[in-house]
Design a protein around this motif. Structure first.
Motif, short mmCIF file in Angstrom:
data_model
loop_
_atom_site.label_atom_id
_atom_site.label_comp_id
_atom_site.label_asym_id
_atom_site.label_seq_id
_atom_site.Cartn_x
_atom_site.Cartn_y
_atom_site.Cartn_z
N GLY A 1 -1.32 0.75 6.30
CA GLY A 1 -0.78 2.06 6.26
C GLY A 1 -1.03 2.64 5.08
O GLY A 1 -0.49 3.89 5.23
N HIS A 2 -1.02 2.18 4.03
CA HIS A 2 -0.99 2.57 2.84
C HIS A 2 -2.31 3.02 2.21
O HIS A 2 -3.24 2.46 2.62
N GLU B 1 0.76 7.65 16.11
CA GLU B 1 0.38 6.55 15.66
C GLU B 1 -0.06 6.15 14.14
O GLU B 1 0.41 5.18 13.78
N GLU B 2 -0.42 7.17 13.55
CA GLU B 2 -1.05 7.18 12.19
C GLU B 2 0.31 7.12 11.28
O GLU B 2 0.64 6.46 10.21
N VAL B 3 1.27 8.19 11.79
CA VAL B 3 2.56 8.16 11.12
C VAL B 3 3.42 7.17 11.29
O VAL B 3 3.96 6.34 10.31
N SER C 1 5.98 2.07 9.35
CA SER C 1 6.16 0.58 9.44
C SER C 1 5.56 -0.23 8.13
O SER C 1 6.41 -1.24 7.99
N GLY C 2 4.75 0.42 7.35
CA GLY C 2 4.20 -0.43 6.19
C GLY C 2 5.20 -0.17 5.04
O GLY C 2 5.35 -1.03 4.39
N ARG C 3 6.05 1.06 4.96
CA ARG C 3 6.93 1.16 4.02
C ARG C 3 8.32 0.03 4.39
O ARG C 3 8.88 -0.42 3.67
N MET C 4 8.45 -0.03 5.58
CA MET C 4 9.54 -0.79 6.09
C MET C 4 9.47 -2.25 5.71
O MET C 4 10.18 -2.91 5.21
#
Length: 294
Positions: free
Chosen positions: A95-96, A145-147, A152-155
């Motif tokens: 997601g990044h 879902e993109e958000v 989730s990627g940051r977490m």
């Protein structure tokens, strides 16, 4: 197990079904062992060490393109690892943005991470609510879902604070406005500041504040992130809204290092900074707007 007279310990097998990097790493190990090569022999003639290759086999590190080409050449795999290394890189981004890829990898292997954050609380310290607000403000037309993938990627990045044996020394210099000017409802701002306090009190991070009244100071032009490593030169990273720049030139990184050290010298002391963050969190919990620090 012996390769060319060298004794190699048998290690735990890799679960290739767990992820794309895991599958890639398992295939790499299988091809290497089928060729009768140790890690040292396979990287011989490249610019990488056996620990880097071992991390790739375990699915913990990306395969640089030049190393993939070297491996294909030595193993005679007809470009297999070069063709698929980009698949692994995409899977690891989680997601990044592509320009953030080097930072994602570097954080996991850093000895120290030092950030200056004038505009946003850094991703490593964000709560889901804060991350979600930032993503939606930057990309307001994103699908749900993109958000959530980006949140989730940051977490997931913050998991490095839970790995005692690999936790880097993390230092964050934050502008006062990040604490006193809310971008979330009071209860969620309290939760965000509580997260910073919790990490500081567990001695996982050291926060400092730059106060508004300071006036002109180093690194006024934008965010900064410096990472150092045991077996590699330091990196400097900065970013804008839709782009980022990772710098590894030693002379230039050294100049940024000086600027960061000068900024730290004029920041509020860690103990006083933490006390102010705690006080602001309590104000938000009570539904009160924190006063600007004077």
């Amino acid at each position: 197990m012996s390769y060319g007279g060298e004794r190699v310990a048998r290690r735990k097998d890799i679960d290739g079904s767990s992820s794309v990097p895991g599958l890639y790493g398992k295939e790499l190990r299988w091809k290497r062992e089928a060729a009768g090569l140790s890690l040292e022999k396979l990287v011989e003639g490249s610019f990488y060490g056996k620990s880097h290759l071992s991390d790739i086999e375990r699915g913990e590190r990306r395969m640089p393109l030049e190393l993939a080409r070297h491996v294909d050449r030595v193993l005679g795999t007809d470009g297999y690892f070069e063709r698929h290394c980009e698949d692994v890189r995409r899977a690891r981004r989680g997601g990044h943005a592509e320009y953030f890829e080097k930072v994602l990898e570097a954080e996991k292997h850093a000895l120290t991470i030092e950030e200056w954050c004038p505009i946003l609380i850094p991703g490593l310290l964000q709560t889901p609510a804060y991350a979600r607000a930032v993503v939606l403000a930057s990309l307001p037309l994103s699908l749900d879902e993109e958000v959530e993938e980006k949140v989730s990627g940051r977490m997931a990045r913050a998991e490095l604070f839970e790995l005692d044996h690999r936790t880097p020394e993390y230092w964050a210099i934050l502008h006062e406005s990040l604490v006193t000017d809310p971008i979330l409802p009071p209860s969620e701002m309290a939760e965000q500041l509580d997260r910073i306090v919790e990490l500081a009190e567990r001695r996982r991070i050291t926060p400092q504040l730059i106060l508004r009244k300071l006036g002109a100071h180093p690194l006024m032009t934008g965010p900064a992130k410096i990472m150092t490593f045991f077996d590699a030169p330091p990196l400097f990273y900065t970013e804008a809204l839709h782009s980022g720049d990772t710098i590894d030139d030693p002379a230039l990184v050294a100049e940024y290092r000086k600027s960061y050290d000068r900024l730290r010298a004029v920041a509020l002391a860690p103990k006083a900074s933490l006390a102010m963050i705690k006080s602001a969190a309590e104000d938000y919990r009570n539904g009160k707007q924190p006063d600007r620090f004077e």
